[in-house]
Design a protein around this motif. Structure first.
Motif, mmCIF file in Angstrom:
data_model
loop_
_atom_site.group_PDB
_atom_site.id
_atom_site.type_symbol
_atom_site.label_atom_id
_atom_site.label_comp_id
_atom_site.label_asym_id
_atom_site.label_seq_id
_atom_site.Cartn_x
_atom_site.Cartn_y
_atom_site.Cartn_z
ATOM 1 N N LYS A 167 0.837 -1.204 0.000
ATOM 2 C CA LYS A 167 0.000 0.000 0.000
ATOM 3 C C LYS A 167 0.870 1.251 0.000
ATOM 4 N N ALA A 168 1.976 1.200 0.740
ATOM 5 C CA ALA A 168 2.880 2.345 0.760
ATOM 6 C C ALA A 168 3.442 2.603 -0.630
ATOM 7 N N LEU A 169 3.836 1.519 -1.325
ATOM 8 C CA LEU A 169 4.375 1.660 -2.668
ATOM 9 C C LEU A 169 3.353 2.261 -3.628
ATOM 10 N N THR A 170 2.117 1.756 -3.546
ATOM 11 C CA THR A 170 1.053 2.275 -4.418
ATOM 12 C C THR A 170 0.801 3.754 -4.149
ATOM 13 N N GLY A 171 0.816 4.123 -2.873
ATOM 14 C CA GLY A 171 0.565 5.518 -2.524
ATOM 15 C C GLY A 171 1.691 6.443 -2.914
ATOM 16 N N LEU A 172 2.940 5.950 -2.892
ATOM 17 C CA LEU A 172 4.100 6.794 -3.177
ATOM 18 C C LEU A 172 4.460 6.838 -4.652
ATOM 19 N N GLN A 173 3.992 5.867 -5.423
ATOM 20 C CA GLN A 173 4.392 5.758 -6.819
ATOM 21 C C GLN A 173 4.145 7.025 -7.642
ATOM 22 N N PRO A 174 2.972 7.671 -7.517
ATOM 23 C CA PRO A 174 2.753 8.893 -8.317
ATOM 24 C C PRO A 174 3.787 9.973 -8.049
ATOM 25 N N PHE A 175 4.198 10.101 -6.795
ATOM 26 C CA PHE A 175 5.148 11.154 -6.431
ATOM 27 C C PHE A 175 6.546 10.857 -6.953
ATOM 28 N N ALA A 176 6.808 9.601 -7.200
ATOM 29 C CA ALA A 176 8.120 9.212 -7.700
ATOM 30 C C ALA A 176 8.228 9.387 -9.203
ATOM 31 N N HIS A 177 7.098 9.539 -9.887
ATOM 32 C CA HIS A 177 7.111 9.574 -11.345
ATOM 33 C C HIS A 177 6.432 10.787 -11.955
ATOM 34 N N ASN A 178 5.849 11.671 -11.131
ATOM 35 C CA ASN A 178 5.084 12.780 -11.699
ATOM 36 C C ASN A 178 5.066 13.948 -10.717
ATOM 37 N N LEU A 179 5.687 15.042 -11.114
ATOM 38 C CA LEU A 179 5.731 16.200 -10.223
ATOM 39 C C LEU A 179 4.347 16.775 -9.943
ATOM 40 N N LEU A 180 3.411 16.619 -10.858
ATOM 41 C CA LEU A 180 2.057 17.149 -10.641
ATOM 42 C C LEU A 180 1.405 16.517 -9.424
ATOM 43 N N ALA A 181 1.835 15.293 -9.073
ATOM 44 C CA ALA A 181 1.244 14.600 -7.930
ATOM 45 C C ALA A 181 1.524 15.316 -6.609
ATOM 46 N N LEU A 182 2.512 16.201 -6.607
ATOM 47 C CA LEU A 182 2.792 16.960 -5.379
ATOM 48 C C LEU A 182 1.591 17.804 -4.958
ATOM 49 N N GLU A 183 0.772 18.212 -5.930
ATOM 50 C CA GLU A 183 -0.406 19.019 -5.600
ATOM 51 C C GLU A 183 -1.709 18.359 -6.026
ATOM 52 N N PHE A 184 -1.692 17.689 -7.179
ATOM 53 C CA PHE A 184 -2.930 17.101 -7.687
ATOM 54 C C PHE A 184 -3.082 15.697 -7.131
ATOM 55 N N ALA A 185 -4.159 15.484 -6.384
ATOM 56 C CA ALA A 185 -4.308 14.253 -5.610
ATOM 57 C C ALA A 185 -4.736 13.049 -6.436
ATOM 58 N N ASP A 186 -5.131 13.257 -7.676
ATOM 59 C CA ASP A 186 -5.641 12.144 -8.485
ATOM 60 C C ASP A 186 -4.945 12.122 -9.842
ATOM 61 N N PRO A 187 -3.610 11.886 -9.855
ATOM 62 C CA PRO A 187 -2.862 11.984 -11.115
ATOM 63 C C PRO A 187 -3.248 10.931 -12.151
ATOM 64 N N TYR A 188 -3.850 9.824 -11.696
ATOM 65 C CA TYR A 188 -4.276 8.790 -12.639
ATOM 66 C C TYR A 188 -5.750 8.942 -13.015
ATOM 67 N N PHE A 189 -6.377 10.019 -12.578
ATOM 68 C CA PHE A 189 -7.770 10.331 -12.921
ATOM 69 C C PHE A 189 -8.707 9.157 -12.611
ATOM 70 N N GLU A 190 -8.786 8.834 -11.331
ATOM 71 C CA GLU A 190 -9.665 7.753 -10.898
ATOM 72 C C GLU A 190 -10.871 8.256 -10.120
ATOM 73 N N ASN A 191 -10.752 9.449 -9.500
ATOM 74 C CA ASN A 191 -11.827 9.932 -8.618
ATOM 75 C C ASN A 191 -12.274 11.363 -8.901
ATOM 76 N N THR A 192 -11.629 12.041 -9.829
ATOM 77 C CA THR A 192 -11.935 13.452 -10.070
ATOM 78 C C THR A 192 -13.288 13.602 -10.753
ATOM 79 N N ARG A 193 -14.168 14.335 -10.135
ATOM 80 C CA ARG A 193 -15.477 14.610 -10.756
ATOM 81 C C ARG A 193 -16.114 15.820 -10.090
ATOM 82 N N PHE A 194 -16.685 16.683 -10.883
ATOM 83 C CA PHE A 194 -17.476 17.810 -10.382
ATOM 84 C C PHE A 194 -18.262 18.385 -11.556
ATOM 85 N N GLU A 195 -19.266 19.198 -11.222
ATOM 86 C CA GLU A 195 -20.060 19.851 -12.252
ATOM 87 C C GLU A 195 -20.506 21.207 -11.734
ATOM 88 N N ASN A 196 -20.348 22.214 -12.577
ATOM 89 C CA ASN A 196 -20.837 23.547 -12.241
ATOM 90 C C ASN A 196 -21.492 24.163 -13.476
#
Length: 964
Positions: free
Chosen positions: A739-768
């Motif tokens: 679980k630690a590896l899965t959670g840390l993997q985005p930060f090891a491969h993508n700088l955007l993950a430092l701020e964007f919590a869903d870099p693999y686009f699994e949970n992002t959704r909203f409508e306005n």
């Protein structure tokens, strides 16, 4: 027997009529005037330390009034129903101490209300005739003009009083534009009341100018609440005046209001423009209008009124109205009338932020009342508790409804007492209508003049009370002083006109003893609190000197001084949690310097520290600042359990603030990592488990709130990037390496993950209203899911649908890769755009300390196309310009039509050489990631990561791998 009674009565009369020295009369009345005049000039006495001095002043004047009464052998205290109601209100706040959640704040609140009672009683007792009544109104009017004048001078650049003008709004000495506008608006009604009963031309002119100046500030504030005060108060004033005075009121009110209205149209644009000094000339122009209007009135009265009665005056008023309207709509620069219409429309607009939030404040307040129904949560109770009752995060220290605020603070008893004040006040006014009969033709001139002052004061009081139902005016003591004075003035006349109805409590020893007790309580508490506050300032100054001192001896001296002053402050005012909190921090810092060199001294200091912490926790259990500070203090002192206790309490105090969860979790992980270094793995796992529990708390809170509420303030409540980083560390310490590896993997491969919590686009959704963003299934996507973005409205040029990152750290001169995998389902050009047509992009800028350098990543330009054939990959490599420190990224479109739909599989942003992240928080995350790879036996990937780590990071990696 009868003769004996007559002699006794004569003797009593002789005692009552004891002659008063002129100096005592002058001194007493002068101090009363000062007491009523100064409050608005000290930021409305909003801050506690300002009220401390006020308590001493009020107590001293109260004592002097009683000394005078004793000298005159007149011992009456509570006489009228309103006296009892105001005293009951103070008593309700005393009772609220029984249920107070923050005892110190509740005690301060009680002292404030006791202060108001004393002000009320002083005015009620000293004003013995109509001249006294009028003089008090003149004092209040002078204060109002002073506040307005200071605001105007600041707005026009002739005064530099801090905070008096913020570039847009006149704040004056009250430091809040809505309250300033309401304050002077209310007092302008007093100016009208004095104006219409005045006989001398010069005094009429002075009152007219005063009313105009204050109305000008009210109109220029662009505050619908203050405008309501003026409208409600003005209507009441007109309706309640006798016939001839009603005509005078309409004319005087209309003249001053129209002058203010005409001038405000140009004044607002002038003071916010390039030449604000010209605004003073406009103010003078308004004074000329008042002068001309008053001269016209005087001429009409002298020449025409004896023959045509009031008709010429009415005609004159209409002519002035027509001329004024013409001036407004032919020469205005800011259409105040239109602005007013817009502002008033918002009052009933249920979607307007002001309406929605105020309604929610009331809802949250009533929810608190359910849990603290009888005696309330004490003063400060709202600020302590309201976050726990919110369904979205919003910051406000006040309820913006004083009736709800009183109910929260003093419970149902306090609300009933507050309502009884209004009922008693209205009862007194009703009695005057019966007594004076101002609306009957047989009413005497004296009765009508008395009624003009009574009704003018009543109109102002009712307007202020109405505004207090939609704003926090009465949270400023200066506004309470004003309202309680209005009540007292009417009360004083009731004492004069209805002596036979007074129900006096005339036991002299009891009355004098009670008065002495009240003086003692207020003066001692005010003086001790003021001295304590001064000591805390010296302590804070010495605390700063600790960090700036050069040599160890100077540091120690500054430390000793700081601790001494804070101890002195806590001795003088033991109910102030802030002093105990700051003293605890100093004590913990002192513990660090002692270490193991003096065990006995260290034990004593730790015992004292525990007492300080306990005091602070007890006095302010729901204060976020206090809990944060104590958690850090106890962590510094090595009291891990105490720090954990305060972490939990901080989250409980504000469960909608994501920072509370992050700070708490971060602190727990610091403890855990420290224990890992000490090879205390069992203890480390204990704190890691507590950190995971914070995730559970967050998940539970998310089911109770609406994080997407459009008026949510601050960072959204969500398990964002930082929370995920901390969770991954905790999972590693607990031994759940996968679980630690899965959670840390985005930060090891993508700088955007430092701020964007869903870099693999699994949970992002909203409508306005603008966009619909959702995660959809797509078999050709990398993980079977992707992000779909749909434009719901036509877009023009650079439009942002999703914030990816605002401050990704960048190293100047280094190169970075960006990759976007996308698919366009439909996109049509919007010809209304000017720059970027039918474009999809990641809008991005490099940032230095001084400038922003555009580097947009346009991954699709359709021109005449409407879609792309399947998934496409966009890649680019950029080198950071000199001086760049960070970069932002927003996913969006150029000029496209509504209905544009595209999908994004992933967006990555990585350095070409990972060594550029050495010494950063990202390298630390990659270190944890490497440790997890090692634990899971993924040695090849582990080696790739390790070769880019710095020497300190490799040392850290070693103890992480060796941990059990």
């Amino acid at each position: 027997m009868a003769q004996k009674k007559r002699k006794l009565n004569k003797a009593k009369s002789a005692r009552v009529e004891r002659k008063e020295p002129p100096w005592l009369f002058i001194l007493t009345y002068s101090l009363m005037g000062l007491l009523l005049f100064y409050p608005p000039f000290f930021r409305g006495l909003f801050f506690s330390h300002q009220m401390f001095i006020s308590h001493v002043i009020t107590g001293a004047v109260f004592a002097l009034v009683w000394a005078r009464k004793i000298f005159l052998k007149e011992y009456s205290f509570i006489k009228t129903p309103l006296d009892w109601a105001v005293l009951a209100y103070a008593g309700a706040y005393l009772l609220s101490l029984l249920g107070a959640v923050h005892f110190g704040e509740a005690a301060y609140g009680f002292f404030k209300v006791l202060n108001y009672f004393m002000v009320f009683w002083i005015v009620s007792d000293l004003i013995k005739d109509l001249n006294g009544f009028e003089n008090v109104l003149r004092i209040l009017l002078a204060a109002g003009v002073g506040v307005a004048a200071i605001g105007i001078l600041a707005a026009t650049g002739y005064s530099d009083i801090p905070g008096a003008f913020d570039g847009q709004h006149i704040m004056s000495t009250l430091q809040y534009h809505n309250t300033t506008a309401a304050y002077v608006g209310i007092l302008s009604l007093i100016g009208i009341s004095l104006w219409i009963r005045e006989k001398q031309f010069l005094m009429k002119l002075i009152y007219g100018i005063a009313a105009y100046i204050m109305m000008l500030v009210t109109l220029s504030a662009i505050s619908k609440g203050a405008w309501l005060v003026l409208i409600i108060g003005g209507l009441l004033l007109v309706i309640g005046m006798p016939a001839i005075y009603r005509v005078k009121t309409v004319y005087s009110l209309g003249l001053s209001l129209l002058a203010a209205f005409i001038i405000s149209n140009r004044f607002v644009i002038t003071i916010t423009g390039d030449n604000p000094a010209a605004g003073l000339g406009l103010v003078v122009a308004g004074i000329v209008i008042i002068l001309v209007g008053q001269v016209l009135w005087e001429g009409a009265v002298r020449l025409l009124l004896p023959r045509w009665e009031v008709r010429p005056a009415v005609v004159l008023g209409l002519v002035i109205c027509i001329l004024a309207a013409g001036l407004v709509y032919t020469g205005n620069k800011v259409d105040v009338a239109t602005v007013m219409g817009t502002e008033f429309a918002q009052i009933t607009d249920r979607s307007d932020m002001s309406y929605v939030t105020r309604a929610d404040f009331a809802k949250w307040g009533l929810a608190i009342v359910k849990d603290y129904p009888l005696v309330g949560a004490g003063a400060g109770g709202w600020n302590a508790l309201y976050h726990q009752y919110q369904h979205y995060l919003f910051w406000t220290t006040e309820t913006h409804n004083h009736f709800v605020q009183v109910w929260v603070e003093a419970g149902t008893i306090g609300l009933l007492a507050f309502l009884s004040m209004w009922v008693s006040f209205i009862f007194l006014v009703g009695q005057f209508i019966r007594k004076l009969q101002p609306f009957k033709k047989t009413s005497t001139g004296q009765n009508q003049e008395t009624w003009v002052l009574i009704w003018g004061t009543t109109s102002a009081a009712l307007a202020l009370g109405a505004h207090a139902a939609i704003d926090f005016d009465l949270s400023l003591p200066a506004m309470c002083f004003l309202l309680w004075t209005f009540l007292a003035l009417v009360n004083s006349q009731y004492r004069i006109y209805f002596k036979e109805k007074e129900k006096r409590f005339n036991m002299a020893p009891v009355n004098v003893g009670l008065a002495a007790g009240l003086v003692l309580v207020l003066v001692v508490s005010g003086a001790s609190s003021a001295l304590a506050y001064n000591c805390s300032l010296k302590g804070a100054e010495a605390g700063v000197a600790i960090n700036t001192a050069g040599d160890p001896a100077a540091k120690q001296k500054a430390y000793n001084e700081a601790l001494y002053y804070y101890k002195k402050a806590a001795q003088l005012d033991a109910k102030n949690a802030d002093y105990w909190r700051d003293m605890a921090y100093l004590q913990a810092a002192g513990l660090l310097t002692i270490g193991d060199s003096n065990r006995a001294g260290a034990m004593k200091m730790r015992s004292q520290l525990n007492t300080m912490v306990e005091k602070a926790e007890k006095l302010k259990p729901y204060d976020i600042k206090t809990r944060n500070s104590l958690a850090n203090t106890l962590a510094m002192a090595g009291d891990i359990d105490g720090a954990l206790r305060n972490v939990k309490a901080n989250i409980e105090a504000n469960p909608n603030d994501i920072k509370a969860y992050i700070n708490g979790k971060n602190l727990l992980l610091q403890f855990a990592e420290r224990l890992v270094e000490l090879e205390n793995y069992e203890g480390a796992r204990k704190f890691a488990a507590e950190a995971i529990k914070i995730d559970e708390q967050l998940a539970g809170q998310l089911t109770r709130v609406d994080p997407e509420h459009k008026y949510w303030q601050g960072e959204k409540l969500a398990a964002g990037a930082e929370m995920q980083q901390l969770t991954a560390k905790a999972q590693y310490i607990l031994g759940d390496y996968q679980k630690a590896l899965t959670g840390l993997q985005p930060f090891a491969h993508n700088l955007l993950a430092l701020e964007f919590a869903d870099p693999y686009f699994e949970n992002t959704r909203f409508e306005n209203e603008e966009w619909k963003v959702s995660v959809v299934d797509d078999d050709e996507a990398q993980n079977g899911k992707c992000l779909q973005i749909e434009a719901k409205k036509d877009k023009v040029d650079f439009s942002s649908a999703l914030t990816l990152a605002k401050e990704i750290p960048i190293k100047e001169g280094s190169s970075y890769n960006c990759t976007v995998r996308y698919k366009v389902l439909n996109s049509e050009d919007n010809p209304a755009g000017q720059y970027v047509h039918n474009t999809l992009a990641v809008w991005s800028h490099w940032h230095t300390g001084e400038e922003s350098l555009p580097r947009d990543l346009v991954f699709w330009t359709g021109k005449d196309q409407t879609f792309s054939p399947g998934w496409q990959v966009y890649k680019t490599t950029d080198t950071a310009p000199p001086g760049v420190t960070h970069r932002h990224f927003y996913l969006g479109t150029g000029s496209v039509k509504a209905g544009t739909v595209f999908r994004v599989d992933y967006i990555t942003f990585t350095p070409v050489d990972w060594k550029v992240v050495e010494g950063t928080s990202l390298e630390e995350l990659r270190t944890w990631y490497a440790a997890a790879l090692n634990k899971l036996g993924k040695i090849d990937e582990y080696q790739v990561v390790v070769q880019n780590l710095s020497a300190p990071a490799r040392n850290r990696l070693t103890y992480l791998i060796e941990s059990k």
